[in-house]
Design a protein around this motif. Structure first.
Motif, PDB file in Angstrom:
ATOM      1  N   SER A 159       1.371  -1.385   0.167  1.00  0.00           N
ATOM      2  CA  SER A 159       0.534   0.297   0.202  1.00  0.00           C
ATOM      3  C   SER A 159       1.018   1.164  -0.360  1.00  0.00           C
ATOM      4  O   SER A 159       0.496   1.874  -1.005  1.00  0.00           O
ATOM      5  N   LEU A 160       1.850   1.325   0.541  1.00  0.00           N
ATOM      6  CA  LEU A 160       2.274   2.341   0.770  1.00  0.00           C
ATOM      7  C   LEU A 160       3.480   2.223  -0.450  1.00  0.00           C
ATOM      8  O   LEU A 160       4.148   3.700  -0.877  1.00  0.00           O
ATOM      9  N   GLY A 161       3.760   1.318  -1.260  1.00  0.00           N
ATOM     10  CA  GLY A 161       5.367   1.149  -2.583  1.00  0.00           C
ATOM     11  C   GLY A 161       6.539   0.740  -2.414  1.00  0.00           C
ATOM     12  O   GLY A 161       7.045   1.256  -2.463  1.00  0.00           O
ATOM     13  N   ALA A 162       6.487   0.581  -0.595  1.00  0.00           N
ATOM     14  CA  ALA A 162       7.953   0.042  -0.586  1.00  0.00           C
ATOM     15  C   ALA A 162       8.424  -1.917  -0.201  1.00  0.00           C
ATOM     16  O   ALA A 162       7.507  -1.633  -0.716  1.00  0.00           O
ATOM     17  N   PRO A 163       9.236  -1.796  -0.794  1.00  0.00           N
ATOM     18  CA  PRO A 163      10.659  -1.201  -0.296  1.00  0.00           C
ATOM     19  C   PRO A 163      10.831  -0.192  -1.459  1.00  0.00           C
ATOM     20  O   PRO A 163      10.111  -0.107  -3.073  1.00  0.00           O
TER      21      PRO A 163
ATOM     22  N   LYS B 197       4.631   5.235  -3.137  1.00  0.00           N
ATOM     23  CA  LYS B 197       3.033   5.562  -3.815  1.00  0.00           C
ATOM     24  C   LYS B 197       2.538   6.413  -2.560  1.00  0.00           C
ATOM     25  O   LYS B 197       1.561   7.336  -3.116  1.00  0.00           O
ATOM     26  N   THR B 198       2.520   6.586  -1.619  1.00  0.00           N
ATOM     27  CA  THR B 198       1.934   7.435  -0.502  1.00  0.00           C
ATOM     28  C   THR B 198       2.359   6.804   0.472  1.00  0.00           C
ATOM     29  O   THR B 198       4.049   6.222   0.826  1.00  0.00           O
ATOM     30  N   GLY B 199       2.147   7.887   1.587  1.00  0.00           N
ATOM     31  CA  GLY B 199       3.075   8.022   3.214  1.00  0.00           C
ATOM     32  C   GLY B 199       1.468   7.223   4.216  1.00  0.00           C
ATOM     33  O   GLY B 199       0.362   7.873   3.461  1.00  0.00           O
ATOM     34  N   GLY B 200       1.892   7.790   4.797  1.00  0.00           N
ATOM     35  CA  GLY B 200       1.078   7.911   5.947  1.00  0.00           C
ATOM     36  C   GLY B 200       2.076   7.763   7.534  1.00  0.00           C
ATOM     37  O   GLY B 200       2.678   7.816   7.812  1.00  0.00           O
ATOM     38  N   TYR B 201       1.284   7.278   8.861  1.00  0.00           N
ATOM     39  CA  TYR B 201       1.383   7.797   9.648  1.00  0.00           C
ATOM     40  C   TYR B 201       1.284   5.606  10.626  1.00  0.00           C
ATOM     41  O   TYR B 201      -0.020   5.344  10.521  1.00  0.00           O
ATOM     42  N   LEU B 202       2.840   5.745  11.160  1.00  0.00           N
ATOM     43  CA  LEU B 202       2.192   4.393  12.180  1.00  0.00           C
ATOM     44  C   LEU B 202       2.363   4.713  13.665  1.00  0.00           C
ATOM     45  O   LEU B 202       2.858   4.694  14.005  1.00  0.00           O
ATOM     46  N   TYR B 203       1.110   3.610  13.491  1.00  0.00           N
ATOM     47  CA  TYR B 203       0.251   3.774  15.503  1.00  0.00           C
ATOM     48  C   TYR B 203       0.810   3.194  16.034  1.00  0.00           C
ATOM     49  O   TYR B 203       0.750   1.576  15.679  1.00  0.00           O
ATOM     50  N   THR B 204       1.740   3.314  17.293  1.00  0.00           N
ATOM     51  CA  THR B 204       2.048   1.538  18.019  1.00  0.00           C
ATOM     52  C   THR B 204       2.280   1.861  19.285  1.00  0.00           C
ATOM     53  O   THR B 204       2.379   2.919  19.852  1.00  0.00           O
ATOM     54  N   THR B 205       1.796   1.113  20.451  1.00  0.00           N
ATOM     55  CA  THR B 205       1.339   1.313  21.868  1.00  0.00           C
ATOM     56  C   THR B 205       2.429  -0.160  22.454  1.00  0.00           C
ATOM     57  O   THR B 205       2.542  -1.281  21.509  1.00  0.00           O
ATOM     58  N   SER B 206       3.095   0.015  23.057  1.00  0.00           N
ATOM     59  CA  SER B 206       4.186  -1.157  23.493  1.00  0.00           C
ATOM     60  C   SER B 206       3.717  -0.330  25.377  1.00  0.00           C
ATOM     61  O   SER B 206       3.297   0.451  26.076  1.00  0.00           O
ATOM     62  N   THR B 207       4.045  -2.189  26.009  1.00  0.00           N
ATOM     63  CA  THR B 207       3.785  -1.461  27.877  1.00  0.00           C
ATOM     64  C   THR B 207       5.663  -2.655  28.124  1.00  0.00           C
ATOM     65  O   THR B 207       6.095  -3.177  27.353  1.00  0.00           O
ATOM     66  N   ARG B 208       6.137  -2.430  29.370  1.00  0.00           N
ATOM     67  CA  ARG B 208       7.178  -2.834  29.392  1.00  0.00           C
ATOM     68  C   ARG B 208       6.622  -3.942  30.944  1.00  0.00           C
ATOM     69  O   ARG B 208       6.168  -3.663  31.449  1.00  0.00           O
ATOM     70  N   ASP B 209       7.191  -5.120  30.503  1.00  0.00           N
ATOM     71  CA  ASP B 209       7.675  -5.874  30.992  1.00  0.00           C
ATOM     72  C   ASP B 209       8.339  -5.850  32.102  1.00  0.00           C
ATOM     73  O   ASP B 209       9.635  -5.972  31.468  1.00  0.00           O
ATOM     74  N   THR B 210       8.691  -5.591  33.245  1.00  0.00           N
ATOM     75  CA  THR B 210       9.091  -5.796  34.255  1.00  0.00           C
ATOM     76  C   THR B 210      10.013  -6.452  34.735  1.00  0.00           C
ATOM     77  O   THR B 210      10.877  -6.280  35.213  1.00  0.00           O
ATOM     78  N   LEU B 211       9.475  -7.669  34.975  1.00  0.00           N
ATOM     79  CA  LEU B 211      10.130  -8.663  35.379  1.00  0.00           C
ATOM     80  C   LEU B 211      10.658  -9.343  34.257  1.00  0.00           C
ATOM     81  O   LEU B 211      12.252  -9.584  34.173  1.00  0.00           O
ATOM     82  N   MET B 212      10.968  -9.556  32.527  1.00  0.00           N
ATOM     83  CA  MET B 212      11.506  -9.757  32.003  1.00  0.00           C
ATOM     84  C   MET B 212      12.315  -8.349  31.526  1.00  0.00           C
ATOM     85  O   MET B 212      13.424  -8.860  30.609  1.00  0.00           O
TER      86      MET B 212
END
Length: 134
Positions: free
Chosen positions: A56-60, A91-106
């Motif tokens: 969709s982005l036209g990558a690489p 082809k186009t661009g956009g935004y990659l939205y990401t959410t992560s959490t930290r595993d304190t044990l690992m």
């Protein structure tokens, strides 16, 4: 009197250049720290492994731009990270939205969700932890 005015102008120019250079260096180092962060790299790996999103982005080639530091979607603390990463392809661009959490044990970051929102408004879900656990 003109000697002191000239000296004052030179000092003003010097201080302006040093301050501007310091701000530019801080901005560069902050962007570099984001690029090295585990939650940032994991999200980009997910994008690179998703053939639908890449097509969709036209990558690489995929171009990853600097994060907008003042954007309210970019929030990090010691236990969670939420980013909005600008990306473009041929082809186009956009935004990659990401959410992560930290595993304190690992002592590592775990992706929770990654999706790509294209300029045209199309949303491509790339990774969702709740769906992958089912």
């Amino acid at each position: 009197m003109s000697r002191s005015t000239s000296l004052l102008q030179q000092m003003t120019i010097f201080i302006t250049v040093v301050t501007g250079g310091g701000c530019a260096m801080m901005y560069y180092l902050m962007q570099k720290n984001f690029a090295k962060a585990e939650y940032y790299r994991q999200a980009l790996e997910q994008l690179n492994n998703n053939s639908t999103a890449m097509a969709s982005l036209g990558a690489p080639p995929l171009k990853i731009h600097n994060i907008h530091l003042s954007d309210r979607h970019n929030r990090m603390d010691h236990s969670s990270a939420q980013l909005k990463i600008p990306v473009t392809g041929s082809k186009t661009g956009g935004y990659l939205y990401t959410t992560s959490t930290r595993d304190t044990l690992m002592n590592r970051w775990l992706l929770q969700q990654v999706f790509l929102k294209l300029r045209e408004g199309e949303i491509i879900e790339i990774f969702n932890k709740t769906e992958s656990e089912e």
